[in-house]
Design a protein around this motif. Structure first.
Motif, PDB file in Angstrom:
ATOM      1  N   LYS A  10       0.596  -1.294   0.031  1.00 12.36           N
ATOM      2  CA  LYS A  10       0.039   0.034   0.046  1.00 12.36           C
ATOM      3  C   LYS A  10       0.778   1.151   0.201  1.00 12.36           C
ATOM      4  N   GLY A  11       2.131   1.175   0.179  1.00 13.22           N
ATOM      5  CA  GLY A  11       2.981   2.172  -0.080  1.00 13.22           C
ATOM      6  C   GLY A  11       3.586   2.774   1.255  1.00 13.22           C
ATOM      7  N   TYR A  12       3.138   1.942   2.215  1.00 17.56           N
ATOM      8  CA  TYR A  12       3.747   2.475   3.712  1.00 17.56           C
ATOM      9  C   TYR A  12       4.898   1.867   3.875  1.00 17.56           C
ATOM     10  N   LEU A  13       5.967   2.618   4.715  1.00 22.05           N
ATOM     11  CA  LEU A  13       7.304   2.257   4.835  1.00 22.05           C
ATOM     12  C   LEU A  13       7.017   0.810   5.952  1.00 22.05           C
ATOM     13  N   ASP A  14       7.786   0.129   5.619  1.00 22.86           N
ATOM     14  CA  ASP A  14       7.938  -1.101   6.610  1.00 22.86           C
ATOM     15  C   ASP A  14       9.501  -1.552   7.059  1.00 22.86           C
ATOM     16  N   GLY A  15      10.021  -0.462   6.778  1.00 23.74           N
ATOM     17  CA  GLY A  15      11.540  -0.299   7.264  1.00 23.74           C
ATOM     18  C   GLY A  15      12.362   0.602   6.814  1.00 23.74           C
ATOM     19  N   TRP A  16      13.156   1.141   7.538  1.00 24.71           N
ATOM     20  CA  TRP A  16      14.124   2.167   7.004  1.00 24.71           C
ATOM     21  C   TRP A  16      15.386   2.113   7.745  1.00 24.71           C
ATOM     22  N   GLY A  17      16.608   2.705   7.049  1.00 26.58           N
ATOM     23  CA  GLY A  17      17.937   2.856   7.633  1.00 26.58           C
ATOM     24  C   GLY A  17      18.642   3.779   7.107  1.00 26.58           C
ATOM     25  N   ALA A  23      18.061  -4.498  -0.374  1.00 25.03           N
ATOM     26  CA  ALA A  23      16.753  -5.202  -0.364  1.00 25.03           C
ATOM     27  C   ALA A  23      16.084  -4.909  -1.696  1.00 25.03           C
ATOM     28  N   GLU A  24      15.391  -6.096  -2.032  1.00 25.03           N
ATOM     29  CA  GLU A  24      14.679  -5.767  -3.306  1.00 25.03           C
ATOM     30  C   GLU A  24      13.792  -4.674  -3.121  1.00 25.03           C
ATOM     31  N   GLY A  25      13.558  -3.779  -4.096  1.00 25.39           N
ATOM     32  CA  GLY A  25      12.626  -2.628  -4.124  1.00 25.39           C
ATOM     33  C   GLY A  25      12.972  -1.415  -3.185  1.00 25.39           C
ATOM     34  N   GLU A  26      14.343  -1.598  -2.621  1.00 25.95           N
ATOM     35  CA  GLU A  26      14.409  -0.500  -1.719  1.00 25.95           C
ATOM     36  C   GLU A  26      14.550   0.940  -2.405  1.00 25.95           C
ATOM     37  N   ILE A  27      14.202   1.927  -1.784  1.00 28.32           N
ATOM     38  CA  ILE A  27      14.011   3.373  -2.189  1.00 28.32           C
ATOM     39  C   ILE A  27      15.245   4.115  -1.494  1.00 28.32           C
ATOM     40  N   GLU A  28      15.908   4.740  -2.146  1.00 30.00           N
ATOM     41  CA  GLU A  28      16.773   5.971  -1.690  1.00 30.00           C
ATOM     42  C   GLU A  28      16.070   7.117  -1.774  1.00 30.00           C
ATOM     43  N   LEU A  29      16.025   8.096  -0.414  1.00 21.65           N
ATOM     44  CA  LEU A  29      15.601   9.303  -0.474  1.00 21.65           C
ATOM     45  C   LEU A  29      16.392  10.194   0.313  1.00 21.65           C
ATOM     46  N   ASN A  49       4.377   9.810  -4.685  1.00 14.32           N
ATOM     47  CA  ASN A  49       4.946  10.929  -5.694  1.00 14.32           C
ATOM     48  C   ASN A  49       6.408  11.402  -5.364  1.00 14.32           C
ATOM     49  N   GLY A  50       7.077  10.373  -4.847  1.00 17.55           N
ATOM     50  CA  GLY A  50       8.353  10.800  -4.587  1.00 17.55           C
ATOM     51  C   GLY A  50       8.695  11.443  -3.074  1.00 17.55           C
ATOM     52  N   LYS A  51       7.696  11.337  -2.394  1.00 20.03           N
ATOM     53  CA  LYS A  51       7.889  12.166  -1.066  1.00 20.03           C
ATOM     54  C   LYS A  51       7.335  11.232   0.016  1.00 20.03           C
TER      55      LYS A  51
END
Length: 96
Positions: A10-17, A23-29, A49-51
């Motif tokens: 659903k687009g909710y964060l399920d982990g960050w560092g 990890a597969e599908g990891e996003i850098e922001l 939308n990138g935010k």
């Protein structure tokens, strides 16, 4: 500051560092060092939308789920209640 995270379906964060996990599908922001994500429940943040967008409704749902779970009787408490009911049933000669 760069953060790296994954999201659920659903687009909710399920982990960050702060370092990549690869990890597969990891996003850098790149976010501000004083971003609110650092002082709140990251699972209430959605990537759109990138935010990162904070979802107050999700936060309330998670609080309600936590309170329900916290107020649920433990296994021992349920056993104690069942024993008390059985004792009262026995004392009353099998009548409720």
């Amino acid at each position: 500051m760069k953060i790296y995270f994954t999201v659920d379906d659903k687009g909710y964060l399920d982990g960050w560092g702060s370092t990549p996990s690869y990890a597969e599908g990891e996003i850098e922001l790149d976010i501000e060092d004083d971003h609110d994500i650092f002082t709140s429940d990251s699972s209430c943040w959605k990537y759109e939308n990138g935010k990162l967008v904070f979802d107050e409704e999700r936060q309330q749902q998670l609080i309600e789920e936590y309170e329900r779970e916290k107020n649920k009787p433990t296994d021992i408490e349920r056993l104690e209640m069942a024993l008390m009911e059985l004792a009262m049933y026995t004392i009353n000669g099998g009548k409720e």
